[in-house]
Design a protein around this motif. Sequence first.
Motif, PDB file in Angstrom:
ATOM      1  N   GLY A 105       0.780  -1.236   0.000  1.00  0.00           N
ATOM      2  CA  GLY A 105       0.000   0.000   0.000  1.00  0.00           C
ATOM      3  C   GLY A 105       0.811   1.285   0.000  1.00  0.00           C
ATOM      4  O   GLY A 105       0.263   2.374   0.208  1.00  0.00           O
ATOM      5  N   PHE A 106       2.130   1.188  -0.230  1.00  0.00           N
ATOM      6  CA  PHE A 106       2.959   2.390  -0.270  1.00  0.00           C
ATOM      7  C   PHE A 106       2.805   3.099  -1.623  1.00  0.00           C
ATOM      8  O   PHE A 106       2.360   2.485  -2.597  1.00  0.00           O
ATOM      9  CB  PHE A 106       4.434   2.028  -0.050  1.00  0.00           C
ATOM     10  N   PRO A 107       3.179   4.378  -1.705  1.00  0.00           N
ATOM     11  CA  PRO A 107       3.130   5.075  -2.995  1.00  0.00           C
ATOM     12  C   PRO A 107       4.027   4.368  -4.014  1.00  0.00           C
ATOM     13  O   PRO A 107       5.050   3.775  -3.658  1.00  0.00           O
ATOM     14  CB  PRO A 107       3.671   6.475  -2.674  1.00  0.00           C
ATOM     15  N   ASP A 108       3.656   4.453  -5.274  1.00  0.00           N
ATOM     16  CA  ASP A 108       4.469   3.853  -6.330  1.00  0.00           C
ATOM     17  C   ASP A 108       5.783   4.618  -6.465  1.00  0.00           C
ATOM     18  O   ASP A 108       5.780   5.847  -6.578  1.00  0.00           O
ATOM     19  CB  ASP A 108       3.729   3.891  -7.667  1.00  0.00           C
ATOM     20  N   GLU A 160      12.766   5.203  -5.903  1.00  0.00           N
ATOM     21  CA  GLU A 160      12.882   6.503  -5.236  1.00  0.00           C
ATOM     22  C   GLU A 160      11.519   7.177  -5.146  1.00  0.00           C
ATOM     23  O   GLU A 160      10.683   7.056  -6.039  1.00  0.00           O
ATOM     24  CB  GLU A 160      13.863   7.398  -6.003  1.00  0.00           C
ATOM     25  N   TRP A 161      11.329   7.894  -4.039  1.00  0.00           N
ATOM     26  CA  TRP A 161      10.127   8.693  -3.814  1.00  0.00           C
ATOM     27  C   TRP A 161      10.591  10.134  -3.593  1.00  0.00           C
ATOM     28  O   TRP A 161      10.792  10.566  -2.439  1.00  0.00           O
ATOM     29  CB  TRP A 161       9.367   8.181  -2.586  1.00  0.00           C
ATOM     30  N   PRO A 162      10.802  10.919  -4.648  1.00  0.00           N
ATOM     31  CA  PRO A 162      11.348  12.275  -4.510  1.00  0.00           C
ATOM     32  C   PRO A 162      10.530  13.174  -3.589  1.00  0.00           C
ATOM     33  O   PRO A 162      11.092  13.991  -2.854  1.00  0.00           O
ATOM     34  CB  PRO A 162      11.337  12.804  -5.946  1.00  0.00           C
ATOM     35  N   GLU A 163       9.208  12.998  -3.598  1.00  0.00           N
ATOM     36  CA  GLU A 163       8.365  13.858  -2.765  1.00  0.00           C
ATOM     37  C   GLU A 163       8.569  13.595  -1.279  1.00  0.00           C
ATOM     38  O   GLU A 163       8.244  14.442  -0.438  1.00  0.00           O
ATOM     39  CB  GLU A 163       6.889  13.698  -3.145  1.00  0.00           C
ATOM     40  N   PHE A 164       9.095  12.425  -0.941  1.00  0.00           N
ATOM     41  CA  PHE A 164       9.380  12.093   0.460  1.00  0.00           C
ATOM     42  C   PHE A 164      10.883  12.066   0.737  1.00  0.00           C
ATOM     43  O   PHE A 164      11.293  11.700   1.836  1.00  0.00           O
ATOM     44  CB  PHE A 164       8.770  10.738   0.810  1.00  0.00           C
ATOM     45  N   GLN A 165      11.673  12.447  -0.264  1.00  0.00           N
ATOM     46  CA  GLN A 165      13.134  12.422  -0.147  1.00  0.00           C
ATOM     47  C   GLN A 165      13.617  11.088   0.419  1.00  0.00           C
ATOM     48  O   GLN A 165      14.405  11.022   1.357  1.00  0.00           O
ATOM     49  CB  GLN A 165      13.638  13.581   0.724  1.00  0.00           C
ATOM     50  N   ALA A 166      13.120  10.019  -0.200  1.00  0.00           N
ATOM     51  CA  ALA A 166      13.463   8.661   0.240  1.00  0.00           C
ATOM     52  C   ALA A 166      13.929   7.835  -0.953  1.00  0.00           C
ATOM     53  O   ALA A 166      13.328   7.883  -2.034  1.00  0.00           O
ATOM     54  CB  ALA A 166      12.256   7.992   0.896  1.00  0.00           C
ATOM     55  N   ILE A 167      14.998   7.098  -0.739  1.00  0.00           N
ATOM     56  CA  ILE A 167      15.564   6.212  -1.757  1.00  0.00           C
ATOM     57  C   ILE A 167      15.573   4.794  -1.204  1.00  0.00           C
ATOM     58  O   ILE A 167      15.925   4.570  -0.052  1.00  0.00           O
ATOM     59  CB  ILE A 167      17.003   6.633  -2.124  1.00  0.00           C
ATOM     60  N   GLY A 168      15.164   3.839  -2.026  1.00  0.00           N
ATOM     61  CA  GLY A 168      15.163   2.442  -1.621  1.00  0.00           C
ATOM     62  C   GLY A 168      16.039   1.616  -2.545  1.00  0.00           C
ATOM     63  O   GLY A 168      15.997   1.790  -3.769  1.00  0.00           O
ATOM     64  N   GLU A 169      16.830   0.721  -1.968  1.00  0.00           N
ATOM     65  CA  GLU A 169      17.737  -0.101  -2.766  1.00  0.00           C
ATOM     66  C   GLU A 169      17.612  -1.561  -2.342  1.00  0.00           C
ATOM     67  O   GLU A 169      17.672  -1.881  -1.147  1.00  0.00           O
ATOM     68  CB  GLU A 169      19.191   0.355  -2.554  1.00  0.00           C
ATOM     69  N   GLU A 200      22.300  14.979  -0.503  1.00  0.00           N
ATOM     70  CA  GLU A 200      21.241  15.726  -1.193  1.00  0.00           C
ATOM     71  C   GLU A 200      19.994  15.866  -0.314  1.00  0.00           C
ATOM     72  O   GLU A 200      19.008  16.475  -0.727  1.00  0.00           O
ATOM     73  CB  GLU A 200      20.858  15.013  -2.488  1.00  0.00           C
ATOM     74  N   GLY A 201      20.031  15.275   0.874  1.00  0.00           N
ATOM     75  CA  GLY A 201      18.896  15.354   1.784  1.00  0.00           C
ATOM     76  C   GLY A 201      17.998  14.135   1.758  1.00  0.00           C
ATOM     77  O   GLY A 201      16.895  14.159   2.337  1.00  0.00           O
ATOM     78  N   ASN A 202      18.459  13.070   1.114  1.00  0.00           N
ATOM     79  CA  ASN A 202      17.647  11.855   1.008  1.00  0.00           C
ATOM     80  C   ASN A 202      17.866  10.910   2.188  1.00  0.00           C
ATOM     81  O   ASN A 202      18.975  10.802   2.698  1.00  0.00           O
ATOM     82  CB  ASN A 202      18.000  11.104  -0.284  1.00  0.00           C
ATOM     83  N   VAL A 248      11.680   5.267   6.973  1.00  0.00           N
ATOM     84  CA  VAL A 248      12.200   6.404   6.189  1.00  0.00           C
ATOM     85  C   VAL A 248      11.092   7.390   5.833  1.00  0.00           C
ATOM     86  O   VAL A 248      11.281   8.275   4.994  1.00  0.00           O
ATOM     87  CB  VAL A 248      12.928   5.926   4.911  1.00  0.00           C
ATOM     88  N   GLY A 249       9.931   7.243   6.463  1.00  0.00           N
ATOM     89  CA  GLY A 249       8.883   8.246   6.336  1.00  0.00           C
ATOM     90  C   GLY A 249       7.870   8.026   5.234  1.00  0.00           C
ATOM     91  O   GLY A 249       7.104   8.953   4.930  1.00  0.00           O
ATOM     92  N   LEU A 250       7.827   6.840   4.634  1.00  0.00           N
ATOM     93  CA  LEU A 250       6.844   6.603   3.593  1.00  0.00           C
ATOM     94  C   LEU A 250       5.497   6.264   4.202  1.00  0.00           C
ATOM     95  O   LEU A 250       5.417   5.469   5.140  1.00  0.00           O
ATOM     96  CB  LEU A 250       7.292   5.468   2.676  1.00  0.00           C
ATOM     97  N   PRO A 251       4.409   6.845   3.681  1.00  0.00           N
ATOM     98  CA  PRO A 251       3.084   6.555   4.219  1.00  0.00           C
ATOM     99  C   PRO A 251       2.439   5.377   3.494  1.00  0.00           C
ATOM    100  O   PRO A 251       2.772   5.076   2.352  1.00  0.00           O
ATOM    101  CB  PRO A 251       2.311   7.843   3.929  1.00  0.00           C
TER     102      PRO A 251
END
Length: 221
Positions: free
Chosen positions: A123-126, A146-155, A190-192, A215-218
């Motif tokens: 159910g997380f954002p795409d 990556e979710w730029p709007e949440f400044q989150a990167i997933g690997e 970069e703030g991610n 990491v703050g993803l809703p």
Amino acid sequence: MHIIVDPASTMRSKNRVFVHRDRLEAEDVVELDGVLVTSPARTLVDLARTASMRDSVAAIDRGLNRTRSAAAIRVSRDELFAVHDRVVTTRGHRKSFDAISFGNGLADNGGESESRVVIFQLGFPDPQLQVRHVNPRGGFYYTDTEWPEFQAIGEFDGLGKYLKQEYLGLMTPGEAVHEEKIREDHLRAEGNRFARWGSGDLDPPASLQRILLQVGLPIIR
């Protein structure tokens, strides 16, 4: 072994040979080492009709990948939908449509494809895939998810990244780990926020859920 027979056939599945009744068009059949087999596109559609979403998307992503798939197995989404539309039996019809629609060919490996499916199912954002970032030393970095709007990167961290020659190039495993640390430091600057996971975090999915929440993803679905 899975074989496809005419709908009127009386053949039955036995001894680990699984029989599927359906019609095949001429373009659905190719010869491989003297054996008649289904074409890459037909194989992917049949897999999508019968396998899990994770497995079928991983296979479809590989077939759609223009750089990592061999020319002999490369397909397009239009080819897959064309095969999907002419399949006679309706079993798994919706499953294959969903898998083909979800596949995009941007993942570098099956783990990344499976991760994207689990992220969606949780159910997380795409996420955006293969987002480009400037490397301060020259060139560019590309992120798995990556979710730029949440400044989150997933690997997705599979062992192959540090052990397989196709990923290592001229580096040793130790050099690959060191380069990955520098890369992550640059992206964090970069703030991610950074989330890493492996195949063990996909089963059960609750492990990946905890990592992404940290990491703050809703959860939006």
